[in-house]
Enzyme design. Sequence first.
Site, PDB file in Angstrom:
ATOM      1  N   CYS A  59      -2.300  -9.359   2.222  1.00  0.00           N
ATOM      2  CA  CYS A  59      -2.893  -8.580   3.471  1.00  0.00           C
ATOM      3  C   CYS A  59      -4.253  -8.074   3.391  1.00  0.00           C
ATOM      4  O   CYS A  59      -5.346  -8.945   3.786  1.00  0.00           O
ATOM      5  CB  CYS A  59      -2.189  -7.834   4.008  1.00  0.00           C
ATOM      6  SG  CYS A  59      -0.624  -8.006   4.353  1.00  0.00           S
ATOM      7  N   HIS A 117      -5.409  -2.816   8.473  1.00  0.00           N
ATOM      8  CA  HIS A 117      -5.414  -2.364   6.562  1.00  0.00           C
ATOM      9  C   HIS A 117      -6.562  -2.208   5.794  1.00  0.00           C
ATOM     10  O   HIS A 117      -6.575  -2.918   5.244  1.00  0.00           O
ATOM     11  CB  HIS A 117      -4.478  -3.995   6.613  1.00  0.00           C
ATOM     12  CG  HIS A 117      -3.265  -3.422   5.732  1.00  0.00           C
ATOM     13  ND1 HIS A 117      -3.319  -4.949   4.831  1.00  0.00           N
ATOM     14  CD2 HIS A 117      -3.583  -2.226   4.622  1.00  0.00           C
ATOM     15  CE1 HIS A 117      -2.140  -4.164   3.145  1.00  0.00           C
ATOM     16  NE2 HIS A 117      -2.543  -2.778   3.833  1.00  0.00           N
TER      17      HIS A 117
HETATM   18 CA    CA Z   1       0.156 -10.563   5.614  1.00  0.00          CA
END
Ligand code: CA
Length: 449
Positions: A59, A117
């Site tokens: 990610c 994130h």
């Molecule tokens: Ca991911």
Amino acid sequence: MKSIAQENNKPNIIIILTDDQGYGDVGFNGNKQLLTPNINRIANNGVVFKNGYVTYSVCGPSRAGLITGRYQDQFGFNRNPLFAPKDANIGLPLSEETLAEALKKAGYTNMAIGKWHLGAHESFRPLNRGFDEFFGFLSGGHKYFPEQLVLNDISEVKAQFDAYDTKILQNNTRIEEKEYLTDAFSREAVKFVEKSANKPFFLYLAYNAPHAPLQAPEKYLQRYKHIQKKDRQIYNAMVSAVDDGVGKLLDKLKELNIDKNTIVFFLSDNGGDLSKGSYNGNLRGGKSSLFEGGIRVPFAMQWPGTIPPKQVYENSIISLDIFATAVAQAKVIPKNKIDGVNLVPFLIGKKKDAPHESLYWKMFDKESFAIIKGDLKLVSIKKSTPLLFNLKKNSTERKSINDSIKVKKLKKLFDFWDAKNSKPIFDGLAEDKIYSEKHPDRYQNVEKY
Ligand code: CA
């Protein structure tokens, strides 16, 4: 009536990013079990990228590449960042320009929805990175059922994955969300588009679905009651929730008559995690791998009226191209040198050659890399003998080619690219325990957000 965006000839930009959705987890890549009628609409209205890649197979780094239009290795974002809200080093470096910051220079209004994130420290948060609005969460994942969002703010977080339990942020305020999280994100996306229709806007809609934990309400589960395998049943239901949201968003663009002035990208941030219900078609490997299953993702784009519909584009493209395409249409000069290319000329038949000479991947901690040049791909994993594949003849990467000259050439090309890369600039998930020992006050006395 023409909107101001249309008059200014600056298209709206929407990026719909899903999380850990496998290459085979969309109808437009041939899945007949998992129904994605609305996501398929994007492909039908425009183009399916059969060989669409992301810059990393997990990610955080993939998102850093996408949002800056630059290979994240150049600025040391080559790990999944720790959730460390007091650490001004763990996040997307401020030297980097986000797509939101770039589009702001052209007068765009920007909103980020869903998973961030890219750093939890205040300086890294969406409102400080070019976004006018934010609705979502800062960590690498989140629970979906509203009754499980029990932590009032970061001061109640005790460990890395507690951040999955925090209440949702609307800008800087924690709110009491009542809906299933994916539905909430879709609702906010439609709301933003509705109120922004008469000005150029950028919507970064980063669903955390179908990333674990596998959680779906009855409304979506009932569509897959016939599936015996529990994780697959829930996974499909989670993608279905995204698909419904995509449908509402596309309907809203049409209703507001701005669909022809809006570029919509759809992609996953990395390949599917095979241990969590994903399906990568016949590709080898999955999330966190450098084989195709880790880095080749479901990828589609529409710009009705400009890009001819029902295209299947075979040349390799990469998530970096989204930034390049967006700034080219918005006519802004990026602050930093970007690595992607404007895809539009390739999709309207103006350019016939391949958009990229070669594409690169590096996994610093795993001492591994991959490079694609034309039909050839070299995968090098740690100290083992590098594997050479012809993706056109063998897209499943089962049979490697024995050709030491080609291996050498590709390795040299990779080394040349790699020479300007940085080492990781922050601790990643693997350092969670050590980091907490070094910073016993990791979550304490964090300003209330
Ligand atoms: Ca991911």
